[in-house]
Scaffold this motif. Structure first.
Motif, PDB file in Angstrom:
ATOM      1  N   ALA A 109       0.837  -1.199   0.000  1.00 28.06           N
ATOM      2  CA  ALA A 109       0.000   0.000   0.000  1.00 28.06           C
ATOM      3  C   ALA A 109       0.872   1.249   0.000  1.00 28.06           C
ATOM      4  N   SER A 110       1.577   1.449  -1.103  1.00 28.52           N
ATOM      5  CA  SER A 110       2.495   2.577  -1.225  1.00 28.52           C
ATOM      6  C   SER A 110       2.331   3.212  -2.599  1.00 28.52           C
ATOM      7  N   ASN A 111       2.450   4.534  -2.655  1.00 27.08           N
ATOM      8  CA  ASN A 111       2.390   5.210  -3.944  1.00 27.08           C
ATOM      9  C   ASN A 111       3.790   5.601  -4.423  1.00 27.08           C
ATOM     10  N   ALA A 112       4.742   4.709  -4.167  1.00 29.40           N
ATOM     11  CA  ALA A 112       6.118   4.891  -4.635  1.00 29.40           C
ATOM     12  C   ALA A 112       6.696   3.536  -5.025  1.00 29.40           C
ATOM     13  N   SER A 113       7.634   3.533  -5.921  1.00 29.56           N
ATOM     14  CA  SER A 113       8.376   2.331  -6.341  1.00 29.56           C
ATOM     15  C   SER A 113       7.490   1.232  -6.910  1.00 29.56           C
ATOM     16  N   GLY A 114       6.393   1.603  -7.571  1.00 29.09           N
ATOM     17  CA  GLY A 114       5.525   0.611  -8.183  1.00 29.09           C
ATOM     18  C   GLY A 114       6.017   0.197  -9.551  1.00 29.09           C
ATOM     19  N   THR A 115       5.268  -0.697 -10.187  1.00 33.03           N
ATOM     20  CA  THR A 115       5.579  -1.182 -11.527  1.00 33.03           C
ATOM     21  C   THR A 115       4.730  -0.436 -12.542  1.00 33.03           C
ATOM     22  N   LEU A 116       5.381   0.211 -13.517  1.00 31.00           N
ATOM     23  CA  LEU A 116       4.685   0.959 -14.548  1.00 31.00           C
ATOM     24  C   LEU A 116       3.754   0.027 -15.318  1.00 31.00           C
ATOM     25  N   ILE A 117       2.525   0.481 -15.563  1.00 32.78           N
ATOM     26  CA  ILE A 117       1.554  -0.278 -16.346  1.00 32.78           C
ATOM     27  C   ILE A 117       1.560   0.307 -17.755  1.00 32.78           C
ATOM     28  N   SER A 118       2.106  -0.441 -18.687  1.00 31.40           N
ATOM     29  CA  SER A 118       2.243   0.022 -20.062  1.00 31.40           C
ATOM     30  C   SER A 118       0.888   0.397 -20.649  1.00 31.40           C
ATOM     31  N   GLY A 119       0.808   1.571 -21.262  1.00 27.69           N
ATOM     32  CA  GLY A 119      -0.415   2.020 -21.918  1.00 27.69           C
ATOM     33  C   GLY A 119      -1.452   2.636 -21.004  1.00 27.69           C
ATOM     34  N   ALA A 120      -1.232   2.619 -19.695  1.00 24.98           N
ATOM     35  CA  ALA A 120      -2.198   3.173 -18.737  1.00 24.98           C
ATOM     36  C   ALA A 120      -1.875   4.651 -18.515  1.00 24.98           C
ATOM     37  N   THR A 121      -2.297   5.487 -19.473  1.00 21.81           N
ATOM     38  CA  THR A 121      -1.900   6.890 -19.478  1.00 21.81           C
ATOM     39  C   THR A 121      -3.092   7.847 -19.514  1.00 21.81           C
ATOM     40  N   ASN A 122      -4.191   7.437 -18.934  1.00 23.85           N
ATOM     41  CA  ASN A 122      -5.374   8.296 -18.835  1.00 23.85           C
ATOM     42  C   ASN A 122      -5.659   8.591 -17.373  1.00 23.85           C
ATOM     43  N   ASP A 123      -6.676   9.400 -17.125  1.00 21.43           N
ATOM     44  CA  ASP A 123      -7.039   9.724 -15.747  1.00 21.43           C
ATOM     45  C   ASP A 123      -7.859   8.617 -15.087  1.00 21.43           C
ATOM     46  N   ASN A 124      -8.122   7.519 -15.820  1.00 19.78           N
ATOM     47  CA  ASN A 124      -8.789   6.355 -15.224  1.00 19.78           C
ATOM     48  C   ASN A 124      -8.111   5.090 -15.716  1.00 19.78           C
ATOM     49  N   TYR A 125      -8.270   4.032 -14.928  1.00 19.31           N
ATOM     50  CA  TYR A 125      -7.642   2.749 -15.258  1.00 19.31           C
ATOM     51  C   TYR A 125      -8.468   1.633 -14.654  1.00 19.31           C
ATOM     52  N   THR A 126      -8.717   0.594 -15.448  1.00 18.26           N
ATOM     53  CA  THR A 126      -9.407  -0.596 -14.959  1.00 18.26           C
ATOM     54  C   THR A 126      -8.370  -1.707 -14.800  1.00 18.26           C
TER      55      THR A 126
END
Length: 181
Positions: A60-77
């Motif tokens: 539960a951290s908003n640092a050092s995560g794994t980039l999700i390729s193509g997820a470049t909008n203000d929403n993500y499923t």
């Protein structure tokens, strides 16, 4: 101009950069594999134009995560095709700054549990039964077993077998198992 903003004047040209403000929902979700996952979204305000990049994380951290390729909008499923327990956050960027959104709640994609046998098929309250099947959690406390809608105590667990104490007030059927992790 609000706090965190910069005003620069060069001759008659004025450029105003307003600091980013980001918010996001942090609700947890738990769904079965290939079931509908509610989209995550961020609300961001800022100037100049904003860009977005979503990340997944095992903690539960908003640092050092794994980039999700193509997820470049203000929403993500989140992907629902692989069993997982992940958290998500979005990095919002403009030419002035980068801000990480708050981390989402845990999104659990759980495999469908199947029961192939219950032995013995009849048992008194307080006795032990063995449930055999697939996709059980190997941590006993991460399986919830219902016998005719009464929660039973799981005393030991593997991915294919549960030892369960029959609860008082339960009837013979049905037996249902939920992998909660």
């Amino acid at each position: 101009i609000t706090n965190g903003s910069t005003l620069t004047n060069y001759s008659n040209i004025s450029t105003v950069f307003i600091g980013l403000s980001v918010s996001a929902s942090n609700l947890s979700q738990s769904v079965l594999l290939n079931s509908t996952v509610s989209p995550l979204s961020v609300s961001a305000q800022g100037f100049p134009a904003l860009s977005y990049q979503w990340y997944s994380n095992m903690t539960a951290s908003n640092a050092s995560g794994t980039l999700i390729s193509g997820a470049t909008n203000d929403n993500y499923t989140p992907d629902n095709s692989t069993a997982s327990n992940l958290y998500y956050y979005c990095t919002v960027t403009n030419s002035c700054s980068t801000v990480n959104s708050p981390v989402s709640g845990k999104i659990s994609i759980n495999p469908k549990v199947t029961i192939t046998s219950v032995s013995p098929s009849r048992a008194d309250a307080g006795s032990t039964i063995t449930i055999t099947g697939t996709n059980f959690n190997s941590t006993a406390s991460n399986n919830t077993v219902y016998i005719s809608d009464v929660i039973a105590t799981v005393t030991s667990a593997t991915a294919t077998q549960l030892q369960v104490t029959v609860p008082y007030g339960s009837k013979d059927v049905p037996v249902r198992v939920v992998n909660t992790e």
